[in-house]
Design a protein around this motif. Structure first.
Motif: not given
Length: 335
Positions: A191-211
């Motif tokens: 989140r910090a990196n995306l904020d710093k880069a000015g990326v507003s069209n992406a989001q990150v979420r906690q989750g399992d790669i298998f589900a």
């Protein structure tokens, strides 16, 4: 997508309140918690929660859980997201109250940056050691960008997103990006990196790669970058990734070629010591993907204790075609 008159009226009612419009303007800049919004808006938590509930019921925003934290985001639905972006675009920079909100948002994001710096300082030595064993990351990133091409697409999913780097470099191409990671610490970094880069069209979420907590048949590009070697069942991860692709969607995997560096298993939790082209091709076949390309990046220097990086591109076999009889899109199996 068409909606009924009553639904549109309800949607407009939900958005037609100053605090809720302020919330939508803030969420258009990235995902936030109730605590974040309470701090930015200067309102009580129950009041903010009430506003969020109304926006959720109207389908304008979404909610996801990350441990004990609940994050809010703009809706994943293109129609709702487009509606909100149209609303907030008219008030950004034009209202003193919204300007103050954005100043407080910047303060919240600075706190994220501080947490990210702290986490990096603790783990940097380990990461730097592994990086020293293979070709620089930028060379692989450049190859990925060239492979995917310059044509814009609708949606991207990065499984095991880590620092969010892939979401950053592909952000000019996609309309909506999602990153999934199990580590809350890494999500803070992303989140910090995306904020710093000015990326507003992406989001990150906690989750399992298998589900992963995302819809199936929804992504034009799925990436798995330096993740498979941490998994006990890589084939299952590839099958799951394939289910998330739209017809003719692409899966890009970056990982190591087979090697014998046992210390990575003992000291860095690597469960697999690299993958061969044959393994990946077989797993793609099982998942209904065609292996379209495989590239290799030799390490620099002649030291035997080096890692060769591999890049594999798979494509979903289904074609999305237009049915001329009723102008509806259909999925055709070509396998």
């Amino acid at each position: 997508m068409h909606v009924s008159l009553d639904t549109m009226v309800d949607t407009l009612k939900a958005a037609a309140e100053s605090s809720r419009l302020r919330i939508l303007a803030l969420l258009s800049r990235g995902d936030l918690t109730v605590s974040d919004l309470t701090e930015i808006l200067g309102q009580s938590q129950p009041r903010v929660s009430r506003h969020l509930k109304l926006l959720l019921e109207a389908g304008l925003i979404g909610r996801y859980q990350e441990g004990s934290w609940a994050f809010f985001r703009l809706s994943d639905a293109d129609s709702s997201r487009g509606f909100v972006m149209g609303l907030v675009s008219g008030i950004r920079g034009a209202d003193p109250q919204v300007e103050r909100d954005l100043e407080r948002l910047a303060s919240v994001k600075r706190k994220r940056q501080d947490r990210a710096v702290e986490y990096f300082s603790v783990n940097a030595a380990s990461w730097d050691h592994i990086r020293s064993l293979h070709v620089p990351d930028r060379a692989v990133e450049a190859a990925m960008l060239k492979l995917v091409g310059k044509r814009p697409f609708q949606s991207m999913l990065d499984l095991g997103t880590g620092t969010g780097r892939l979401l950053e470099i592909f952000s000019p191409l996609y309309r909506r990006g999602v990153g999934i990671d199990m580590s809350r610490e890494m999500l803070t970094v992303a989140r910090a990196n995306l904020d710093k880069a000015g990326v507003s069209n992406a989001q990150v979420r906690q989750g399992d790669i298998f589900a992963p907590p995302v819809e199936r048949d929804a992504f034009d590009l799925v990436t798995i970058h330096q993740v498979l070697h941490y998994l006990d069942d890589p084939a299952r991860a590839i099958r799951e990734a394939a289910r998330l692709l739209r017809p003719a969607g692409r899966l890009v995997i970056v990982d190591f070629a087979p090697h014998a560096l046992e210390f990575l298993r003992d000291e860095h939790a690597h469960m697999r010591l690299g993958f061969s082209d044959r393994q990946i091709a077989d797993w793609f076949e099982e998942a209904g993907l065609d292996l379209e390309d495989a590239q290799e990046f030799e390490p620099r220097g002649g030291n035997e204790a080096r890692l060769t990086v591999k890049l594999w591109l798979g494509r979903d076999r289904r074609l999305l075609i237009a049915d001329p009889s009723n102008d509806k899109r259909q999925i055709r199996e070509t396998a």
